[in-house]
Design a protein around this motif. Structure first.
Motif, PDB file in Angstrom:
ATOM      1  N   THR A 204       0.858  -1.176   0.000  1.00  0.00           N
ATOM      2  CA  THR A 204       0.000   0.000   0.000  1.00  0.00           C
ATOM      3  C   THR A 204       0.902   1.236   0.000  1.00  0.00           C
ATOM      4  O   THR A 204       2.115   1.140   0.216  1.00  0.00           O
ATOM      5  CB  THR A 204      -0.888   0.034   1.247  1.00  0.00           C
ATOM      6  N   GLN A 205       0.308   2.392  -0.218  1.00  0.00           N
ATOM      7  CA  GLN A 205       1.098   3.623  -0.148  1.00  0.00           C
ATOM      8  C   GLN A 205       1.696   3.794   1.240  1.00  0.00           C
ATOM      9  O   GLN A 205       2.860   4.209   1.396  1.00  0.00           O
ATOM     10  CB  GLN A 205       0.224   4.832  -0.503  1.00  0.00           C
ATOM     11  N   ARG A 208       4.810   1.685   1.613  1.00  0.00           N
ATOM     12  CA  ARG A 208       5.972   2.241   0.914  1.00  0.00           C
ATOM     13  C   ARG A 208       6.624   3.366   1.718  1.00  0.00           C
ATOM     14  O   ARG A 208       7.841   3.436   1.832  1.00  0.00           O
ATOM     15  CB  ARG A 208       5.556   2.744  -0.476  1.00  0.00           C
ATOM     16  N   THR A 236       9.357  11.414  -1.969  1.00  0.00           N
ATOM     17  CA  THR A 236       8.089  11.383  -1.242  1.00  0.00           C
ATOM     18  C   THR A 236       7.670  12.781  -0.783  1.00  0.00           C
ATOM     19  O   THR A 236       8.431  13.448  -0.066  1.00  0.00           O
ATOM     20  CB  THR A 236       8.201  10.464  -0.010  1.00  0.00           C
ATOM     21  N   ASN A 274       2.820   1.164  -8.539  1.00  0.00           N
ATOM     22  CA  ASN A 274       1.751   1.931  -7.888  1.00  0.00           C
ATOM     23  C   ASN A 274       2.287   2.997  -6.924  1.00  0.00           C
ATOM     24  O   ASN A 274       3.371   2.863  -6.364  1.00  0.00           O
ATOM     25  CB  ASN A 274       0.819   1.003  -7.107  1.00  0.00           C
ATOM     26  N   HIS A 275       1.463   4.028  -6.729  1.00  0.00           N
ATOM     27  CA  HIS A 275       1.671   5.063  -5.704  1.00  0.00           C
ATOM     28  C   HIS A 275       2.902   5.942  -5.939  1.00  0.00           C
ATOM     29  O   HIS A 275       3.437   6.524  -4.999  1.00  0.00           O
ATOM     30  CB  HIS A 275       1.758   4.433  -4.288  1.00  0.00           C
ATOM     31  N   TYR A 278       5.530   8.052  -3.986  1.00  0.00           N
ATOM     32  CA  TYR A 278       5.629   7.770  -2.552  1.00  0.00           C
ATOM     33  C   TYR A 278       6.536   6.569  -2.274  1.00  0.00           C
ATOM     34  O   TYR A 278       6.462   5.541  -2.942  1.00  0.00           O
ATOM     35  CB  TYR A 278       4.241   7.522  -1.968  1.00  0.00           C
TER      36      TYR A 278
END
Length: 435
Positions: A204-205, A208, A236, A274-275, A278
């Motif tokens: 998930t974010q 990370r 980030t 993904n994300h 971040y």
């Protein structure tokens, strides 16, 4: 009245179950007769068991009680025949899949999602959790065996010691100047993942960002060490070490930092990209010779590089940096007792190591391609690619990137010595091609 009606419904339900059970027994008996009839016909037990299963499934379908499956299953079965080089599809076994629980099926299919979306995949799968290689071993052991060309259920052993390795100088110093070569660009890198986190495809974010934050303990220790020094550069938003877009692009242009992975369809389908941005960042030592990427295909890509002649310099420095990270509480690397260090992609499993150098081969590349160099290098266990990485052209002066192909069921010490010995033989062929 109500009681008699309920009893009738129960009797009807029982009758249907009994009928279905009878069909199942009949199907099994019929298929068993087929097994007996073919026992002496050269059929494997595996094939005959699948025949039983398929006949039972056929009857289930006729009765309208066939289990519903995720649409990805149908695609994988289709790919088996249409794309024979797709290892995940080739080794997808419906019998094994049906033996999994519903939650295991979803976790397993998530590992194969990239292969479902990308029919041109050679591997077609990524692990999502550090335990996936052991958890889904009946599948992964086959894929790993076929890709790495090792016997199934081979056990990987990690070993960095050069002591006792055959074919290297007695003092253990891998000095390419003694082979008649000048100082060259040398690099050794490994992929690593932390055992306390999901692998990148399932993160998930929040995962990370938490991993990057935890890694800062290691970066603080490296920065305080005079042998490393340097600084950490985060992408980030809100991170204390956040760099600007311009600074980031400068690092990308200098080939120090990695690009946004969204354009990579394999990594995107696997959830690895993904994300963005971040949890992404890069530690760079003071001399820019030791780098740690955070948040790429694996949690960490750790690299040691320099222009020189002694391969031990980059090899030993990498080991020292790895030990610095691994010993810090909460930063232990994910490792399987059977498969070695865990990486997202099975292609890097075991050592996660790639040792390479850039060398000019003007005679073997005089036709403007690396074709002849590859033909010479392949029997030596070496891969050849452009100096800019995979799928990049060779340099105008014939510069190519050379590295040993093996990652799994070979210790780290033998990878770096394979590079040394292979370069010696490759140089001899280059000299022959001059005439």
């Amino acid at each position: 009245m109500f009681g008699r009606g309920l009893a009738a419904v129960r009797n009807l339900a029982f009758s249907k179950k009994a009928a279905l059970a009878s069909f199942g027994v009949a199907a099994f008996a019929f298929a068993t007769q087929r097994v007996s009839a073919h026992t002496h016909g050269g059929h494997s037990t595996h094939d005959l068991v699948h025949e039983i299963l398929n006949r039972v499934r056929g009857i289930e379908k006729d009765l309208g009680i066939a289990p519903s499956r995720d649409p990805r299953v149908a695609k994988l079965l289709e790919y088996k025949t249409k794309y024979p080089n797709h290892l995940a599809a080739k080794n997808f076994d419906l019998f094994y899949f049906d033996s999994l629980s519903d939650s295991e099926k979803q976790d397993f299919l998530r590992c194969l999602n990239s292969g479902v979306d990308n029919v041109e995949s050679q591997m077609g799968c990524y692990a999502m959790q550090p335990a996936d290689y052991d958890r889904f071993r009946p599948f992964f052991s086959k894929v790993i065996s076929e890709y790495h060309r090792v016997p199934i259920n081979s056990r990987h052993i990690n070993n960095w010691s050069l002591q006792g390795v055959e074919g290297i100088p007695a003092d253990g110093v891998l000095d390419i100047s003694k082979l008649g070569l000048p100082a060259l660009s040398m690099r050794v890198r490994v992929g690593r993942n932390l055992q306390d986190f999901p692998l990148p495809g399932a993160m998930t974010q929040q995962d990370r960002v938490a991993l990057e934050s935890r890694m800062c303990k290691a970066f603080d220790e490296l920065i305080a060490n005079p042998e490393f020094g340097g600084s950490y550069h985060s992408l980030t938003p809100g991170h204390p070490n956040k760099i600007s877009d311009a600074e980031y692009q400068k690092l990308v242009d200098s080939h120090i930092m990695f690009k946004d992975m969204a354009a990579d369809s394999y990594l995107s389908s696997a959830g690895i990209s993904n994300h963005w941005p971040y949890g992404r960042g890069c530690y760079i030592s003071k001399d820019r010779g030791f780098i740690i990427w955070v948040g790429e295909e694996d949690h960490l890509r750790i690299m040691s590089m320099k222009k020189g002649t002694v391969l031990n310099d980059v090899f030993d420095r990498l080991k020292k940096g790895l030990d610095t990270v691994d010993k810090i509480e909460g930063l232990a690397f994910a490792k399987s007792p059977e498969f070695g260090y865990v990486t997202s992609c099975p292609t890097n499993l075991g050592t996660g190591m790639r040792a390479s150098l850039h060398i000019q081969l003007p005679n073997l590349t005089k036709d403007g391609t690396e074709t002849k160099a590859k033909l010479v290098a392949r029997p030596l266990g070496l891969s050849v690619r452009g100096a800019g990485g995979e799928h990049t052209p060779i340099g105008a002066d014939g510069t190519v990137d050379i590295s040993p192909s093996a990652r799994f069921c070979i210790p780290e010490s033998q990878i770096v010595t394979a590079l040394y010995k292979g370069i010696s033989l490759l140089k001899a062929e280059e000299d022959k091609a001059r005439h």
